[in-house]
Scaffold this active site. Sequence first.
Site, PDB file in Angstrom:
ATOM      1  N   GLU A   3     -11.602  -0.053  -2.825  1.00  0.00           N
ATOM      2  CA  GLU A   3     -10.742   0.495  -1.768  1.00  0.00           C
ATOM      3  C   GLU A   3      -9.555   1.212  -2.417  1.00  0.00           C
ATOM      4  OE1 GLU A   3      -9.586  -2.996   0.490  1.00  0.00           O
ATOM      5  OE2 GLU A   3      -8.331  -3.760  -1.118  1.00  0.00           O
ATOM      6  N   ASP A  42       0.819  -1.222   0.000  1.00  0.00           N
ATOM      7  CA  ASP A  42       0.000   0.000   0.000  1.00  0.00           C
ATOM      8  C   ASP A  42       0.849   1.267   0.000  1.00  0.00           C
ATOM      9  OD1 ASP A  42      -2.110  -1.884   0.484  1.00  0.00           O
ATOM     10  OD2 ASP A  42      -1.826  -1.676   2.647  1.00  0.00           O
TER      11      ASP A  42
HETATM   12  O1  FUB Z   1      -3.084  -3.537   3.660  1.00  0.00           O
HETATM   13  C1  FUB Z   1      -4.357  -3.813   4.158  1.00  0.00           C
HETATM   14  C2  FUB Z   1      -5.397  -3.542   3.135  1.00  0.00           C
HETATM   15  O2  FUB Z   1      -5.140  -4.312   1.978  1.00  0.00           O
HETATM   16  C3  FUB Z   1      -5.434  -2.129   2.620  1.00  0.00           C
HETATM   17  O3  FUB Z   1      -6.002  -1.222   3.503  1.00  0.00           O
HETATM   18  C4  FUB Z   1      -6.185  -2.351   1.367  1.00  0.00           C
HETATM   19  O4  FUB Z   1      -6.172  -1.277   0.482  1.00  0.00           O
HETATM   20  C5  FUB Z   1      -5.501  -3.582   0.825  1.00  0.00           C
HETATM   21  O5  FUB Z   1      -4.331  -3.264   0.127  1.00  0.00           O
END
Ligand code: FUB
Length: 338
Positions: free
Chosen positions: A239, A32
């Site tokens: 997301e 991320d």
């Molecule tokens: O790293 C945890 C979660 O996985 C993140 O918040 C999401 O975007 C995904 O990458």
Amino acid sequence: LSLCLVAASLSVFGQAKKPISQPLVSHIYTADPSAHVFNGKIYIYPSHDIESGVKEDDEGGHFDMKDFHILSMDKVGGKVTDNGVALDIKNIPWAGRQLWAPDAAFKNGTYYLYFPVKDKDDVFRIGVATSKSPVGPFKAEKEPIKGSYSIDPCVFKDTDGSYYMYFGGIWGGQLQRWKTGSYDPKGKLQDDKQPALAPKIAKLSKDMLSFAEEAKDVQILDKNGKVLLAGDNTKRFFEASWLHKYKGKYYFSYSTGDTHFINYAIGDNPYGPFTYKGVVLNPVDGWTNHHSIVEIKGKWYLFYHDVQLSGKTHLRNVKVTELKYNPDGSIQTITAYK
Ligand code: FUB
């Protein structure tokens, strides 16, 4: 974030594919990546993946991260420094578990680290911590940001000096539990024919520690001006919000989660609406796809992750590659493997 992991992994693993770029670091797992240039230097604010032993579940419980390490480098392709622990979950007074994807901003001599973490009731909230150094150590505020919820904050500084936070993530990110404006543990995802759940935006207050307004929906429209539907899962938001500006236009990019793309949509102001344009990054090895887009010395770069080092979805490694635009402002789609 969720599981369809096996299917996704089978479709992307096991093929003889050569990555177009290599992990930026290999002594820890990172994911991320939110990249920024502060004072001419590149800083990457990633999640710090670990093997904590939590069994995989449908809500991403195995993404059980406990601290942040900030990476820095003088130039793309240069030496990458791991600046050690910048913030530990133990030092976030309200935190329960799962320190997920962060972002950072700088204003008037202070660096702000924004992060999602579940509170002690297992509800994702977004917190903020401050430091005089871009690499910390950061000191967390005593409470989460009032009015914040869900995951994946991205803080964008507009050219007029205003700062906006984009956030949200469906499924394990809990956005569907906030449909009524307050937390409903039974909140469900939209039906396929309903409008997809929208990411959120809120302008930040002058002190950078609170929202200046109630969070609003970020609308993503198709080319006919209709809002994307929940069933349109190769296009709709899941997301990993990111916002950057290119030639006066606002580019909102995001992950489609269960279909694993990074897509983008273009708008005329920070609030949108944004019109869907296409794919920034095709699916990578591993279930999640999460990125940032940043200009460095006149070139544009995509920071992203995959699971090259571990082969495991929850143990990722961050990477960078150049991103190019076409003359009409569209982004040339990147495939991370040749
Ligand atoms: O790293 C945890 C979660 O996985 C993140 O918040 C999401 O975007 C995904 O990458």
